[in-house]
Design a protein around this motif. Sequence first.
Motif, mmCIF file in Angstrom:
data_model
loop_
_atom_site.group_PDB
_atom_site.id
_atom_site.type_symbol
_atom_site.label_atom_id
_atom_site.label_comp_id
_atom_site.label_asym_id
_atom_site.label_seq_id
_atom_site.Cartn_x
_atom_site.Cartn_y
_atom_site.Cartn_z
ATOM 1 N N HIS A 191 0.510 -1.289 -0.061
ATOM 2 C CA HIS A 191 -0.109 -0.232 -0.037
ATOM 3 C C HIS A 191 0.943 0.780 0.096
ATOM 4 C CE1 HIS A 191 0.700 0.379 4.232
ATOM 5 N NE2 HIS A 191 0.179 -1.002 3.936
ATOM 6 N N GLN A 192 2.234 0.799 -0.399
ATOM 7 C CA GLN A 192 3.053 2.005 -0.386
ATOM 8 C C GLN A 192 3.105 2.858 -1.607
ATOM 9 O OE1 GLN A 192 5.129 3.475 2.401
ATOM 10 N NE2 GLN A 192 4.454 1.988 3.933
ATOM 11 N N GLU A 193 3.273 3.824 -2.055
ATOM 12 C CA GLU A 193 3.277 5.427 -2.695
ATOM 13 C C GLU A 193 4.106 5.215 -3.595
ATOM 14 O OE1 GLU A 193 1.572 9.493 -4.200
ATOM 15 O OE2 GLU A 193 1.611 8.941 -2.045
ATOM 16 N N ARG A 194 5.220 4.786 -3.376
ATOM 17 C CA ARG A 194 6.318 4.820 -3.992
ATOM 18 C C ARG A 194 6.178 3.573 -4.688
ATOM 19 N NH1 ARG A 194 11.915 6.582 -0.746
ATOM 20 N NH2 ARG A 194 11.105 8.804 -0.190
ATOM 21 N N ILE A 195 6.125 2.324 -4.561
ATOM 22 C CA ILE A 195 5.644 0.838 -4.785
ATOM 23 C C ILE A 195 4.644 0.994 -5.627
ATOM 24 C CG2 ILE A 195 5.795 -1.462 -4.931
ATOM 25 C CD1 ILE A 195 7.297 -1.279 -2.018
ATOM 26 N N LEU A 196 3.743 1.253 -5.614
ATOM 27 C CA LEU A 196 2.230 1.585 -6.346
ATOM 28 C C LEU A 196 2.828 2.381 -7.651
ATOM 29 C CD1 LEU A 196 -0.433 2.755 -4.223
ATOM 30 C CD2 LEU A 196 -0.284 0.609 -4.914
ATOM 31 N N ASN A 197 3.834 3.428 -7.603
ATOM 32 C CA ASN A 197 4.262 4.158 -8.306
ATOM 33 C C ASN A 197 5.429 3.773 -9.996
ATOM 34 O OD1 ASN A 197 2.708 6.654 -7.967
ATOM 35 N ND2 ASN A 197 4.777 7.328 -6.739
ATOM 36 N N ILE A 198 5.370 2.243 -8.889
ATOM 37 C CA ILE A 198 6.321 1.751 -9.746
ATOM 38 C C ILE A 198 5.357 0.810 -11.262
ATOM 39 C CG2 ILE A 198 8.413 -0.296 -10.502
ATOM 40 C CD1 ILE A 198 9.234 0.699 -7.377
ATOM 41 N N ALA A 199 4.120 0.311 -10.680
ATOM 42 C CA ALA A 199 3.470 -0.522 -10.778
ATOM 43 C C ALA A 199 3.223 -0.370 -11.982
ATOM 44 C CB ALA A 199 1.986 -0.700 -10.225
ATOM 45 N N ASP A 200 3.115 -1.327 -13.432
ATOM 46 C CA ASP A 200 2.467 -1.409 -14.671
ATOM 47 C C ASP A 200 0.794 -1.393 -14.591
ATOM 48 O OD1 ASP A 200 4.975 -1.643 -16.339
ATOM 49 O OD2 ASP A 200 4.907 -3.659 -15.971
ATOM 50 N N GLU A 201 0.156 -2.446 -13.707
ATOM 51 C CA GLU A 201 -0.728 -1.777 -13.290
ATOM 52 C C GLU A 201 -1.301 -2.444 -11.792
ATOM 53 O OE1 GLU A 201 -3.322 -4.663 -15.390
ATOM 54 O OE2 GLU A 201 -3.028 -4.193 -17.930
ATOM 55 N N ILE A 202 -2.249 -1.649 -11.088
ATOM 56 C CA ILE A 202 -2.535 -1.518 -9.680
ATOM 57 C C ILE A 202 -4.078 -2.486 -9.516
ATOM 58 C CG2 ILE A 202 -3.001 -0.456 -7.618
ATOM 59 C CD1 ILE A 202 -1.602 2.121 -8.646
ATOM 60 N N ILE A 203 -3.487 -3.314 -8.656
ATOM 61 C CA ILE A 203 -4.999 -4.421 -8.724
ATOM 62 C C ILE A 203 -5.408 -3.544 -6.956
ATOM 63 C CG2 ILE A 203 -6.063 -7.015 -8.343
ATOM 64 C CD1 ILE A 203 -3.238 -7.299 -9.963
ATOM 65 N N LEU A 204 -6.718 -2.973 -7.013
ATOM 66 C CA LEU A 204 -7.346 -2.502 -6.193
ATOM 67 C C LEU A 204 -8.734 -3.358 -5.233
ATOM 68 C CD1 LEU A 204 -7.850 -0.206 -3.575
ATOM 69 C CD2 LEU A 204 -9.541 0.911 -5.656
ATOM 70 N N MET A 205 -8.151 -4.079 -4.115
ATOM 71 C CA MET A 205 -8.859 -5.399 -4.038
ATOM 72 C C MET A 205 -9.585 -4.356 -2.772
ATOM 73 S SD MET A 205 -7.017 -9.053 -3.447
ATOM 74 C CE MET A 205 -8.657 -9.367 -3.169
ATOM 75 N N ASN A 206 -10.346 -4.931 -2.315
ATOM 76 C CA ASN A 206 -11.212 -4.560 -0.706
ATOM 77 C C ASN A 206 -12.762 -5.268 -0.506
ATOM 78 O OD1 ASN A 206 -12.614 -2.883 1.384
ATOM 79 N ND2 ASN A 206 -13.862 -1.923 0.042
ATOM 80 N N GLN A 207 -12.562 -5.720 0.433
ATOM 81 C CA GLN A 207 -13.450 -6.563 0.676
ATOM 82 C C GLN A 207 -13.752 -8.593 0.684
ATOM 83 O OE1 GLN A 207 -17.392 -4.286 1.446
ATOM 84 N NE2 GLN A 207 -16.795 -3.790 3.496
ATOM 85 N N GLY A 208 -12.519 -9.074 0.083
ATOM 86 C CA GLY A 208 -12.391 -9.975 -0.593
ATOM 87 C C GLY A 208 -12.452 -9.783 -2.603
ATOM 88 N N THR A 209 -13.274 -8.510 -2.157
ATOM 89 C CA THR A 209 -12.904 -8.706 -4.088
ATOM 90 C C THR A 209 -11.872 -7.782 -4.921
ATOM 91 O OG1 THR A 209 -14.881 -6.373 -3.988
ATOM 92 C CG2 THR A 209 -15.643 -9.305 -3.314
ATOM 93 N N ILE A 210 -12.140 -7.941 -6.066
ATOM 94 C CA ILE A 210 -11.471 -6.939 -6.623
ATOM 95 C C ILE A 210 -12.252 -5.941 -7.638
ATOM 96 C CG2 ILE A 210 -9.908 -6.495 -9.205
ATOM 97 C CD1 ILE A 210 -8.978 -9.302 -8.854
ATOM 98 N N GLN A 211 -11.785 -4.758 -7.236
ATOM 99 C CA GLN A 211 -12.565 -3.333 -7.483
ATOM 100 C C GLN A 211 -12.597 -2.825 -8.599
ATOM 101 O OE1 GLN A 211 -13.072 -1.044 -3.860
ATOM 102 N NE2 GLN A 211 -15.135 -1.801 -2.874
ATOM 103 N N LYS A 212 -10.980 -2.607 -8.741
ATOM 104 C CA LYS A 212 -10.131 -2.041 -10.101
ATOM 105 C C LYS A 212 -9.285 -2.100 -10.172
ATOM 106 C CE LYS A 212 -10.487 1.315 -12.639
ATOM 107 N NZ LYS A 212 -11.746 2.004 -13.888
ATOM 108 N N ILE A 213 -8.476 -2.280 -11.374
ATOM 109 C CA ILE A 213 -7.402 -2.986 -11.944
ATOM 110 C C ILE A 213 -6.843 -1.563 -13.254
ATOM 111 C CG2 ILE A 213 -6.109 -4.653 -13.455
ATOM 112 C CD1 ILE A 213 -8.102 -6.662 -12.209
ATOM 113 N N GLY A 214 -5.974 -0.652 -13.040
ATOM 114 C CA GLY A 214 -5.566 -0.192 -14.210
ATOM 115 C C GLY A 214 -4.687 0.366 -13.964
ATOM 116 N N ALA A 215 -4.575 0.832 -14.759
ATOM 117 C CA ALA A 215 -2.703 2.030 -13.995
ATOM 118 C C ALA A 215 -2.897 3.515 -13.053
ATOM 119 C CB ALA A 215 -2.917 2.760 -15.416
ATOM 120 N N LYS A 216 -2.429 3.408 -12.691
ATOM 121 C CA LYS A 216 -2.179 3.997 -11.446
ATOM 122 C C LYS A 216 -3.076 5.394 -11.209
ATOM 123 C CE LYS A 216 2.404 6.976 -11.983
ATOM 124 N NZ LYS A 216 3.369 7.067 -11.330
ATOM 125 N N GLU A 217 -2.746 6.186 -12.557
ATOM 126 C CA GLU A 217 -3.751 7.359 -13.213
ATOM 127 C C GLU A 217 -5.061 7.027 -12.622
ATOM 128 O OE1 GLU A 217 -0.128 7.944 -14.341
ATOM 129 O OE2 GLU A 217 -2.095 6.480 -14.902
#
Length: 238
Positions: A191-217
């Motif tokens: 959940h560290q922004e510096r590592i998130l900034n490196i990602a090609d894609e970010i996978i956002l999870m909440n309550q056991g589900t995937i809520q969003k997949i995409g570029a950091k923006e």
Amino acid sequence: MLELQDICFERNDKKILNHINLKLDTKKFYVITGPNGSGKSTLAKIIMGIEKPDSGKIIFNGEDITNKKVDERAKLGMGFAFQQPVTFKGITVYDLLKLSTNKELSKKEACNILSKVGLCAMEYVDREVNKSLSGGELKRIEIATVLARNPYLAIFDEPEAGIDLWSFQNLTEVFKDIQKSSDKTTLVISHQERILNIADEIILMNQGTIQKIGAKEEVFDHIFKSKKCCEEVVACER
């Protein structure tokens, strides 16, 4: 490369993962993020075989590995770095790297691997992997063991946990190098922004589900909107 099909997982009548569907491609750097308790680490352990899903399938390079054990997945080309690295009394860093590669490894080759994670090789190659090493040193040594194997899929579970700021800054540089040079797939739980900034894609999870997949923006915008919506709901209830 890796596909999760309708993965579900429960513990003590609580749904930890709820119908997870996810595809990871080769040559990409992914980061899974989300609030505590969202199922991030559990998902990583299920991919590696440390935990077994209650239902669903895991396909790796075209093969169904749902029922394969950790060592079998490792042989197929998976690597895993734990949130809390383990220590080994009587085993040196060099020994650990040789065990990780499962082949003959010269000290020069071991030193080259250690240099990739920002460790002065001559100071560490013969050191025992014990509690005399700091959290940051242990983290980087464990990352070195994963790099030594050169897996098709490398998984890192919250690599920033329990390390000091200086070590974290060096760790971030290690991941930047991996992102730039690797022809394999990397998956980091963070959940560290510096590592998130490196990602090609970010996978956002909440309550056991995937809520969003995409570029950091895209994902950052989604997080911001969700947070603002929650704040408005709380304000209305008051």
